[in-house]
Design an enzyme around this catalytic site. Structure first.
Site, PDB file in Angstrom:
ATOM      1  N   ALA A  98     -46.288  28.404 -68.063  1.00 62.47           N
ATOM      2  CA  ALA A  98     -45.722  29.489 -68.873  1.00 62.47           C
ATOM      3  C   ALA A  98     -45.760  30.817 -68.129  1.00 62.47           C
ATOM      4  CB  ALA A  98     -46.496  29.592 -70.186  1.00 62.47           C
ATOM      5  N   GLY A  99     -46.163  30.809 -66.856  1.00 61.22           N
ATOM      6  CA  GLY A  99     -46.228  32.062 -66.086  1.00 61.22           C
ATOM      7  C   GLY A  99     -47.527  32.808 -66.306  1.00 61.22           C
ATOM      8  N   ASP A 146     -51.633  34.927 -57.912  1.00 58.64           N
ATOM      9  CA  ASP A 146     -52.275  34.160 -58.994  1.00 58.64           C
ATOM     10  C   ASP A 146     -53.723  33.785 -58.645  1.00 58.64           C
ATOM     11  OD1 ASP A 146     -49.756  34.444 -60.070  1.00 58.64           O
ATOM     12  OD2 ASP A 146     -49.538  32.368 -60.672  1.00 58.64           O
TER      13      ASP A 146
HETATM   14  C1  MEV Z   1     -45.944  34.050 -60.238  1.00 60.95           C
HETATM   15  O1  MEV Z   1     -47.031  34.304 -61.110  1.00 60.95           O
HETATM   16  C2  MEV Z   1     -45.510  35.315 -59.583  1.00 60.95           C
HETATM   17  C3  MEV Z   1     -44.336  35.217 -58.623  1.00 60.95           C
HETATM   18  O2  MEV Z   1     -44.164  36.516 -58.057  1.00 60.95           O
HETATM   19  C4  MEV Z   1     -44.578  34.195 -57.522  1.00 60.95           C
HETATM   20  C5  MEV Z   1     -45.677  34.609 -56.536  1.00 60.95           C
HETATM   21  O3  MEV Z   1     -46.009  35.782 -56.428  1.00 60.95           O
HETATM   22  O4  MEV Z   1     -46.194  33.700 -55.861  1.00 60.95           O
HETATM   23  C6  MEV Z   1     -43.038  34.829 -59.325  1.00 60.95           C
END
Ligand code: MEV
Length: 314
Positions: A98-99, A146
């Site tokens: 879900a991010g 992350d």
């Molecule tokens: C993912 O949480 C964030 C992105 O910028 C990918 C990354 O930084 O590796 C979409």
């Protein structure tokens, strides 16, 4: 010497501003959530090489879904010069795909727990690096944001390849998270943005510059406890993310519902293409925004920043 089992936990995250652009070397602001992944690792004395993984949250998980957790444990053992049998049990209250950084939180907690099992406390730098190496096997071009927030917690100004900068605030705040319920692959979204850069390098460069400026303005707004200003910047950032093709109709519905309910601002968070959005609103309006997101078809909850990064639970 290893004892029988060991547990560690790590937080999920929301990117406040700067996702995707961070992959291209721009700064991003990221906040650890008060939702965590807990990982217990048990030594299987008589089963060298056998790594069993169970997720209490996805009881019917496919081997492919559990592979990244295995890879994290293998990375940790390789670093320690070991190869042992393990049973790994994951219990997380971070929504999956879900991010919200669920897989990085699980990887970081797994590596910390494997270290703890063998009497080693990894440095934060080693933890992050090992988790990033494991993440690379799934999503080819991660920025490292992350695993970094899952390790350090708090709110960080993050730039790829640099030590993260903690952002200390006088402000207690909460934000609303809306989940479209549509799972997506961060790796695929990152690859799609990479193509846009190849097709239109000059336009892309000016979007990158805009994103950079936005993050610096947002940092000032946060430090000045100006949530209204930060909300406005969320709206601009969402526009840039739409421009690079990572929003979709499910996210737009929730973003517009939150704004119509009086939020200061709203944007998608993380990889996009589904997943989650975030909104900022004054304290008396949080519930109203939550209800509006639910009415628009999303799941919604209120979340607060967490100072706690990775923790050994013993
Ligand atoms: C993912 O949480 C964030 C992105 O910028 C990918 C990354 O930084 O590796 C979409």
């Amino acid at each position: 010497m290893a004892k029988g089992s060991f547990e560690a936990s790590a937080p999920g995250k929301v990117i406040l501003l700067g996702e995707h652009f961070v992959v291209f070397g721009k700064p991003a602001l990221v906040m650890a959530l008060d939702r965590r992944a807990r990982v217990r690792v048990k030594l299987l004395e008589l089963q060298a090489d056998n790594i069993k993984v169970h997720s209490l949250n996805i009881p019917n998980a496919s081997p492919a879904e559990l592979q990244p957790i295995k890879e994290a444990a293998i990375k940790a053992m390789e670093f320690l010069g070991l190869r042992k049998g393990l049973e790994i049990t994951v219990n997380s209250d971070i929504p999956i795909s879900a991010g919200l950084g669920s897989s990085a939180a699980v990887s970081v907690a797994t590596i910390a727990a494997v270290g703890g099992l063998f009497g080693v406390r990894f440095t934060k730098e080693d933890l992050c690096r090992l988790a990033l190496e494991a993440e690379r096997l799934v999503h080819k071009n991660p920025s490292g944001i992350d695993p970094t927030i899952a390790t350090y917690g708090g709110i960080l100004l993050f730039e790829k390849g640099k030590p993260p900068e903690p952002v200390k605030l006088d402000l207690d705040f909460q934000l609303i998270i809306g989940n479209t319920g549509i799972a997506r692959s961060t790796g695929e979204m990152v690859a799609k943005v990479g193509l846009l850069q190849l097709y239109y390098p000059e336009i892309f460069e000016s979007l990158l510059e805009g994103a950079h400026r936005l993050v610096l303005e947002a940092l000032e707004a946060l430090r000045a406890s100006d949530l209204e200003g930060l909300g406005r910047l969320f709206n601009v950032n969402h526009g840039l993310l739409s421009a690079i093709g990572v929003s979709d109709i499910s996210l737009e519905r929730l973003v517009y519902a939150a704004r119509a309910a009086g939020a200061f601002g709203a944007k998608l968070t993380g990889g996009g293409g589904g997943g989650c959005m975030i909104a900022l609103a004054e304290a008396g309006r949080l519930d109203q925004v939550v209800q509006a997101i639910r009415k628009a078809g999303g799941e919604a909850f209120i979340a607060a920043p967490s100072e706690r990064g990775v923790m050994l639970e013993a």
